[in-house]
Scaffold this active site. Structure first.
Site, short mmCIF file in Angstrom:
data_model
loop_
_atom_site.label_atom_id
_atom_site.label_comp_id
_atom_site.label_asym_id
_atom_site.label_seq_id
_atom_site.Cartn_x
_atom_site.Cartn_y
_atom_site.Cartn_z
N CYS A 13 0.83 -1.19 0.00
CA CYS A 13 0.00 0.00 0.00
C CYS A 13 0.86 1.24 0.00
O CYS A 13 2.09 1.18 0.04
CB CYS A 13 -0.90 0.01 1.24
SG CYS A 13 -1.93 -1.47 1.39
N LEU A 55 -3.45 -1.57 -1.94
CA LEU A 55 -3.31 -2.65 -2.90
C LEU A 55 -3.72 -3.91 -2.16
O LEU A 55 -3.01 -4.38 -1.27
CB LEU A 55 -1.87 -2.76 -3.40
CG LEU A 55 -1.58 -3.93 -4.35
CD1 LEU A 55 -2.35 -3.78 -5.65
CD2 LEU A 55 -0.08 -4.03 -4.64
N ALA A 56 -4.88 -4.46 -2.50
CA ALA A 56 -5.44 -5.57 -1.74
C ALA A 56 -4.73 -6.87 -2.10
O ALA A 56 -4.75 -7.30 -3.26
CB ALA A 56 -6.94 -5.70 -2.02
N VAL A 57 -4.10 -7.50 -1.12
CA VAL A 57 -3.35 -8.74 -1.33
C VAL A 57 -3.85 -9.83 -0.39
O VAL A 57 -3.97 -10.99 -0.78
CB VAL A 57 -1.84 -8.50 -1.14
CG1 VAL A 57 -1.06 -9.82 -1.17
CG2 VAL A 57 -1.31 -7.55 -2.22
N GLU A 81 3.75 -6.55 4.31
CA GLU A 81 3.25 -7.88 4.63
C GLU A 81 3.98 -8.42 5.85
O GLU A 81 5.21 -8.33 5.93
CB GLU A 81 3.49 -8.86 3.45
CG GLU A 81 2.95 -8.41 2.11
CD GLU A 81 1.43 -8.44 2.03
OE1 GLU A 81 0.79 -8.95 2.97
OE2 GLU A 81 0.90 -7.93 1.03
N GLY A 103 14.68 -12.29 -6.71
CA GLY A 103 15.95 -12.78 -6.16
C GLY A 103 16.84 -11.67 -5.64
O GLY A 103 18.01 -11.92 -5.30
#
Length: 616
Positions: free
Chosen positions: A2, A51-53, A80, A380
C-alpha cells in the site's frame, strides 16, 4: 502492499484539513489502486491507498481498534507480515478478538499486547504509522532491511510522513529544496541510511522506529546486524540455509491474488522460482508464472562486457523448462525506452533522477507488463549482498580500495559495464567543487565502517570481508531495494524479496568468508543449498547483473536529446553543466558517455517537473 501518508500537528485542528490530506493521499494512488481511506482527529490525520493482497474485503484502512468504547489505536500500514497467522493465534490465546483476517489488524493487536517490543516478533516487509489517541503519540516503524520505504518531515509542531517523498511534497508548507549535501547524496552511488536528498526530509532507517510526541521526535534502533560466533560446519550450514529458504518462500507464497516470480536465469532468481514452483505444486496452485526482461535482438547479438558475460534469455528458458514454469519474456525496444511518457513515469516513481536511465525505464516497463497478469512477484534481489555474489567481492583491488568496493569498480567500468565516466562527468567544475563528491563518499565510507560489528580473533581477511558484507547489506542493497520498490509500486505490483528475511541475513552474515566461498566461487552456500533444484547450466552460471540494452540507437537517441537540451537556453540544468564536455558527449566525441548523459537529462527533467530549488 500500500501507500501511506499522514500529518501530526499539535497546534492545529486537522479535522479542518481534509483537503490537504486528500492531496497527500492521492499521490499514493499508484501504490494502492484498489481503495482509499482517511482518518482524522484533532491533531492527527492518516491517509491510505490500498493494494489488496490479503483479506480483500476485511483489510481496509486506516484501521483502528477500540478499548472500553474508545479508539485505542489507529494505523495506516504498508507491507506484509509473513508470520501473522502465528501471531494471530498467540494473541487470540491471550484474549484478543479479531474482526478481520488481515495482517494489519495483527500489527495493531501486537502493539497493544507488547508495546514497542512487538517489532521483535514481526517477520516481513513493512512501513507503517501507529497513532495512539490516548497518549497523543505517533510511532513510525520500518522493517529490518528497509524493504519498504518511509519518509518523514519534522515541522515546528509535529511531523509529515509518507511512503514516498511525493506525499510530503504535496503539503503546501513543503518546498522541494536540495542543498550541496543532497546533490552529493544523489550522485554518490551509495544510499546513506536516513538521508532523503530533499532538505528537511528524512527516511526512517531500516530496523528503526521514530517516536513523535509533543516534545519532539526521537529515533530508536530495534534491530541491526551483530557479530556472533558461527559454530556450524559447512554441511550443517548448507542444510540450514536450505531449511531457511524453504520456510521463507513458503511464507511468501501466501496471497489472495495472482502471484509470479522474476526470472533472469541467474542463480538467485532461479533458486526462488524453483522453490516457488515446488511450493505451488505441493499446494496444487501451480504452475508458477515467471517473467524476464529482454531487448529486441539482444540475445541473438549479445556482446559480453566487463560485468555481463552471457545473455539472460537462454538460462531463463532453461530454468523455466526445468521447473515447468509458465514463462514469458517481456521484450523491449529503443522506442519504448525513449518514450517521454515512460521516462517521466520512471522519474515520477522515484521522485529523483538517479542516472540509471534505461535500466530504470526497462524495470518500470517490465513491471507494468507483469501487472496485467499478476499482483505479487517474488524476486531474487539481495542474494548477492547476502552471499557475496558480485565480482568485486572477489577482486582484491576492489576489496582493498579505500572506498565502497562497487564505487571502485564503477569508476573503471561504469554501471552498464562500459566505461563512460562517472554520473557527474558533465557537471561544471564549480558545481563539483561545491558538492565535493569525493569528500562526501569518503565521509560516508568512514561512517559506515565505524558501524561494523567485529569479533575478536578474526583474521585480517575475515575482518575485511565482514566489513565488505556489511557495506553491501546496509548501503548498496538499499539502492537496489528502493529502485525495485518504486518501479513496481508505480504500477501497483508488490515485489517480495525472500533473501531479505532477517533470519537468513543474520545467519549468513556470521558465516566465515572461507565458508561463503568454500568451493572457490561466488555464492557457494546458495549454490550448494539449491543445487538439487537447478539444471547444471543455471547452477554454474557466473553472476550477470540486471541487463542493459546494447542497441547503439539508444545511445544515438540520448545524444540527440542532449543536443536539444543544449540548444534550449531555458533548460534548468544548463547552469549546472560543463557546456564543452556536454557538447562532446552529445556529438559522440567522448566515447560511450551514456551514464553522464542519462544523469544530465534526468536532472533537467527533475528540475522542470518538480520545481526543485537548488541551494549549492
Amino acid at each position: 502492499m500500500c501507500g501511506i501518508t499522514g500529518w501530526i500537528s499539535y497546534d492545529q485542528d486537522l479535522t479542518a484539513e481534509r483537503d490537504t490530506l486528500d492531496a497527500m493521499t492521492a499521490t499514493m494512488a499508484c501504490r494502492g489502486p484498489d481503495a482509499a481511506g482517511l482518518w482524522t482527529d484533532t491533531h492527527a490525520a492518516l491517509g491510505h491507498r490500498r493494494l489488496a493482497v490479503i483479506d480483500i474485503e476485511g483489510g481496509k484502512q486506516p484501521m483502528s481498534v477500540e478499548r472500553d468504547g474508545r479508539t485505542a489505536l489507529v494505523t495506516t500500514y504498508s507491507g506484509e507480515i509473513y508470520n501473522y497467522r502465528e501471531l494471530r493465534a498467540e494473541l487470540t490465546a491471550r484474549g484478543h478478538a479479531f474482526r478481520t483476517s488481515s495482517d494489519t489488524e495483527v500489527a495493531l493487536h501486537a502493539y497493544l499486547e507488547w508495546g514497542e517490543d512487538f517489532t521483535h516478533r514481526l517477520n516481513g516487509m513493512y512501513a507503517f504509522a501507529l497513532w495512539d489517541p490516548r497518549e497523543q503519540r505517533l510511532l513510525l516503524v520500518r522493517d529490518r532491511m528497509g524493504i519498504k520505504p518511509l519518509y518523514y518531515y519534522p515541522t515546528p509542531d509535529g511531523v509529515l510522513f509518507g511512503s514516498e517523498p511525493k506525499a510530503i511534497l504535496a503539503h503546501p508548507a513543503v518546498r522541494p529544496a536540495v542543498d550541496a549535501e543532497g546533490l552529493a547524496e544523489l550522485l554518490a552511488f551509495t544510499k546513506t541510511p536516513g538521508h532523503a536528498v530533499y532538505k528537511g526530509m528524512y527516511e526512517v532507517r531500516p530496523g528503526h522506529l521514530v517516536r513523535v510526541g509533543r516534545q519532539g521526535l526521537a529515533e530508536h534502533r530495534y534491530w541491526g546486524l551483530e557479530a556472533r560466533e558461527h559454530t556450524d560446519d559447512t554441511d550443517t550450514t548448507v542444510r540450514r540455509v536450505r531449511e531457511l529458504l524453504d520456510d521463507i518462500v513458503a511464507r511468501q507464497l501466501i496471497a489472495d491474488v495472482p502471484l509470479c516470480t522474476l526470472l533472469s536465469g541467474g542463480l538467485d532468481s532461479s533458486a526462488i522460482t524453483a522453490l516457488a514452483a515446488r511450493g505451488l505444486s505441493d499446494a496444487e496452485r501451480g504452475p508458477v508464472r515467471s517473467f524476464a526482461v529482454d531487448f529486441v535482438g539482444q540475445t541473438e547479438h549479445f556482446k559480453a562486457d566487463a560485468l555481463r558475460a552471457t545473455p539472460d534469455g537462454p538460462y531463463a528458458h532453461a530454468l523455466a523448462e526445468h521447473v515447468g514454469a509458465d514463462h514469458q519474456d517481456i521484450v523491449l525496444d529503443t522506442a519504448a525506452l525513449m518514450d517521454p511518457a515512460h521516462r517521466y513515469a520512471t522519474l515520477a516513481a522515484r521522485d529523483l533522477p538517479f542516472g540509471s536511465g534505461e535500466s530504470d525505464t526497462s524495470l518500470y516497463l517490465l513491471f507494468k507488463s507483469i501487472r496485467d497478469r499478476s499482483t505479487v512477484a517474488l524476486s531474487g534481489e539481495s542474494a548477492d549482498e547476502v552471499f557475496g555474489g558480485y565480482s568485486w567481492f572477489h577482486d582484491p583491488r576492489a576489496t582493498g580500495a579505500d572506498t565502497f568496493p562497487w564505487i571502485a569498480v564503477f569508476r573503471e567500468v561504469g554501471f552498464t559495464g562500459i566505461r563512460s565516466g562517472g554520473r557527474e562527468a558533465l557537471l561544471h567544475p564549480e558545481v563539483l567543487a561545491k558538492v565535493d563528491l569525493e569528500a562526501y563518499q569518503a565521509a560516508r565510507y568512514r561512517e559506515a565502517l565505524s558501524e561494523v560489528p567485529h569479533r575478536e580473533g578474526d583474521s585480517a581477511t575475515e575482518r575485511r570481508m565482514r566489513e565488505i558484507c556489511y557495506l553491501h547489506l546496509t548501503r548498496f542493497v538499499q539502492f537496489l531495494l528502493d529502485r525495485k520498490d518504486r518501479a513496481s509500486m508505480a504500477v501497483g505490483l508488490e515485489v517480495r524479496v525472500p533473501f531479505c528475511d532477517h533470519r537468513l541475513v543474520e545467519y549468513v552474515f556470521n558465516t566465515p568468508w572461507s565458508m561463503k566461498t568454500f568451493d572457490g566461487r561466488e555464492k557457494s552456500l546458495l549454490r550448494a543449498a539449491t543445487r538439487d533444484l537447478l539444471p547444471d547450466a543455471v547452477a554454474q552460471r557466473v553472476k550477470s547483473p540486471y541487463p542493459s540494452t546494447q542497441d547503439r540507437r539508444y545511445n544515438e537517441a540520448i545524444q540527440a536529446e542532449l543536443r536539444g537540451l543544449l540548444a534550449d537556453g531555458d533548460a534548468p540544468v544548463r547552469p549546472l553543466l560543463d557546456t564543452a564536455a556536454a557538447r562532446r558527449a552529445a556529438d559522440g566525441a567522448a566515447g560511450d558517455a551514456r551514464q553522464p548523459i542519462e544523469m544530465a537529462l534526468g536532472l533537467d527533467a527533475w528540475l522542470r517537473r518538480y520545481g526543485v530549488e537548488l541551494t549549492l
